[in-house]
Design an enzyme around this catalytic site. Structure first.
Site, mmCIF file in Angstrom:
data_model
loop_
_atom_site.group_PDB
_atom_site.id
_atom_site.type_symbol
_atom_site.label_atom_id
_atom_site.label_comp_id
_atom_site.label_asym_id
_atom_site.label_seq_id
_atom_site.Cartn_x
_atom_site.Cartn_y
_atom_site.Cartn_z
ATOM 1 N N ARG A 161 0.799 -1.224 0.000
ATOM 2 C CA ARG A 161 0.000 0.000 0.000
ATOM 3 C C ARG A 161 0.835 1.279 0.000
ATOM 4 O O ARG A 161 0.582 2.199 -0.780
ATOM 5 C CB ARG A 161 -0.914 0.051 1.249
ATOM 6 C CG ARG A 161 -2.203 -0.664 1.090
ATOM 7 C CD ARG A 161 -2.636 -1.207 2.424
ATOM 8 N NE ARG A 161 -1.713 -2.258 2.796
ATOM 9 C CZ ARG A 161 -1.837 -3.527 2.422
ATOM 10 N NH1 ARG A 161 -2.864 -3.903 1.740
ATOM 11 N NH2 ARG A 161 -0.925 -4.440 2.751
ATOM 12 N N THR A 162 1.804 1.352 0.889
ATOM 13 C CA THR A 162 2.485 2.632 1.064
ATOM 14 C C THR A 162 3.238 3.014 -0.212
ATOM 15 O O THR A 162 3.120 4.130 -0.712
ATOM 16 C CB THR A 162 3.436 2.580 2.277
ATOM 17 O OG1 THR A 162 2.674 2.146 3.404
ATOM 18 C CG2 THR A 162 4.039 3.942 2.570
ATOM 19 N N LYS A 178 26.175 -4.086 -1.679
ATOM 20 C CA LYS A 178 27.633 -3.968 -1.853
ATOM 21 C C LYS A 178 28.281 -3.259 -0.666
ATOM 22 O O LYS A 178 29.480 -3.027 -0.651
ATOM 23 C CB LYS A 178 27.944 -3.166 -3.128
ATOM 24 C CG LYS A 178 27.383 -3.767 -4.401
ATOM 25 C CD LYS A 178 27.769 -2.873 -5.592
ATOM 26 C CE LYS A 178 27.088 -3.333 -6.857
ATOM 27 N NZ LYS A 178 27.228 -2.346 -7.943
ATOM 28 N N ARG A 203 11.422 3.802 3.175
ATOM 29 C CA ARG A 203 11.063 2.831 4.221
ATOM 30 C C ARG A 203 12.310 2.046 4.574
ATOM 31 O O ARG A 203 13.007 1.547 3.687
ATOM 32 C CB ARG A 203 9.954 1.884 3.747
ATOM 33 C CG ARG A 203 9.732 0.751 4.726
ATOM 34 C CD ARG A 203 8.498 -0.049 4.447
ATOM 35 N NE ARG A 203 7.296 0.706 4.776
ATOM 36 C CZ ARG A 203 6.077 0.179 4.771
ATOM 37 N NH1 ARG A 203 5.900 -1.082 4.444
ATOM 38 N NH2 ARG A 203 5.027 0.926 5.081
ATOM 39 N N HIS A 224 5.360 5.781 11.472
ATOM 40 C CA HIS A 224 4.838 5.696 10.105
ATOM 41 C C HIS A 224 3.885 6.892 9.958
ATOM 42 O O HIS A 224 2.668 6.740 9.932
ATOM 43 C CB HIS A 224 4.096 4.366 9.953
ATOM 44 C CG HIS A 224 3.779 3.961 8.546
ATOM 45 N ND1 HIS A 224 3.913 4.819 7.472
ATOM 46 C CD2 HIS A 224 3.324 2.782 8.042
ATOM 47 C CE1 HIS A 224 3.551 4.172 6.370
ATOM 48 N NE2 HIS A 224 3.197 2.936 6.691
HETATM 49 C C1 NCD Z 1 1.783 -1.169 8.141
HETATM 50 C C2 NCD Z 1 3.284 -0.963 8.243
HETATM 51 O O1 NCD Z 1 4.015 -1.196 7.287
HETATM 52 O O2 NCD Z 1 3.683 -0.534 9.312
HETATM 53 N N1 NCD Z 1 1.312 -1.313 6.842
HETATM 54 C C3 NCD Z 1 1.078 -0.205 6.073
HETATM 55 O O3 NCD Z 1 1.929 0.617 5.851
HETATM 56 N N2 NCD Z 1 -0.178 -0.034 5.616
HETATM 57 C C4 NCD Z 1 1.249 -2.179 9.068
HETATM 58 C C5 NCD Z 1 1.852 -3.564 9.139
HETATM 59 O O4 NCD Z 1 2.833 -3.897 8.465
HETATM 60 O O5 NCD Z 1 1.309 -4.354 9.896
#
Ligand code: NCD
Length: 299
Positions: A48-49, A78, A99, A127
């Site tokens: 999703r993100t 590397k 991320r 997040h």
């Molecule tokens: C979450 C995350 O990555 O922290 N997912 C997301 O970004 N929608 C929740 C999760 O991984 O459980």
């Protein structure tokens, strides 16, 4: 607005402005970010993100360059440091969505980047953009944020979404939070101290049944298997809270169930057709809020 690193950085006025921008740009007009480039750099898995940021950028007329598994397919394999990768990528893009598995990685990236860095999750840290879309979901679905009662449930220790959402709710009034979790994965003290200092009331519970009829929203979370020290520790916690049509039937009229997704077994698919199951609508609000965020950061 420059870097987006943690939920606490937003004040209430900025949040209101962002929501207005989101409402105004839900249906995109023109191509306001034409010729702008977003780089997505993901060292941890995401559906999703990453895709919603990329979708948001493309819908705004911009372009995307991406490495979906940066830990394996970038020069990290590397031995390149995160800082060097960021110094390099900031030459190629106008905004970096990052991320990473380390808490604080985005802050480190922001220190060396010449373009805005957006934290798309830093280990069990924060997040913030998920929390923005969660807050926007509450506003859209319930019509308000002040005064709501919300339950956050599941793995509150390792779940970065509930940490960021708690910090954001600290900016509103008359909020009451029920943290529902096994003691092994209860909410961490840093968040509770922040809520205390911002006058937000909260209670901690082990049983969902105790609070089901009090809340306007239930925010369910996945038990974060990958962040436990051992498989035994994970097994002790998994499967403790599973939402079903039966155990949610006493929720108030109009109350909703949210989940950042992905779900494993903690929200029964039998819930999906119920009006109170808001989690797939929440996914849609993700694109809307990320469009507003990119407009703020890149314009
Ligand atoms: C979450 C995350 O990555 O922290 N997912 C997301 O970004 N929608 C929740 C999760 O991984 O459980």
């Amino acid at each position: 607005m420059r870097h987006v690193i943690k939920a606490q950085q937003f004040d209430r006025d900025e949040l209101e402005q962002l929501f207005i921008k989101a409402d105004e740009n839900e249906d995109t007009k023109g191509a306001p970010l034409q010729h702008r480039i977003l780089a997505s750099l993901f060292y941890e898995p995401s559906t999703r993100t990453r895709l919603s940021f990329e979708s948001a950028m493309i819908r705004l007329g911009g372009n995307v360059i991406t490495t979906e598994n940066a830990a394996e397919f970038s020069s990290a394999i590397k031995g390149e440091t995160l800082e060097d990768s960021i110094r390099v990528v900031s030459n190629y893009a106008d905004v970096i969505v990052l991320r990473h598995f380390d808490i604080g990685a985005s802050e480190r990236a922001a220190e060396v980047s010449s373009v805005p860095v957006i934290n798309a999750g830093d280990g069990a840290g924060q997040h913030p953009t998920q929390a923005l879309l969660d807050l926007y979901t509450l506003k859209r679905e319930l019509g308000k944020i002040d005064g709501i009662h919300i339950a956050m449930m599941g793995d509150l220790k390792h779940g970065r979404t509930v940490r960021s959402l708690s910090y954001l709710l600290g900016k509103f009034s008359d909020i009451h939070i029920h943290f529902v979790a096994p003691p092994e994965v209860s909410m961490c003290d840093d968040v509770k101290e922040y809520l205390n200092s911002h006058g937000i009331s909260y209670e901690e519970h082990e049983h969902f049944e105790d609070i089901v009829s009090d809340v306007d929203a239930v925010y369910q979370t996945r038990v974060q298997k990958e962040r436990f020290e051992s498989p035994e520790a994970y097994n002790q916690v998994k499967g403790r809270y599973i939402l079903t049509p039966e155990n949610t039937k006493d929720m108030k009229q109009g109350a909703i169930i949210m989940h950042p997704l992905p779900r494993v077994d903690e929200t029964s698919p039998l819930m999906d057709t119920l009006q109170k199951a808001a989690y797939f609508r929440q996914v849609g609000y993700g694109v809307t809020i990320r469009k507003a965020l990119l407009l703020s950061v890149c314009s």
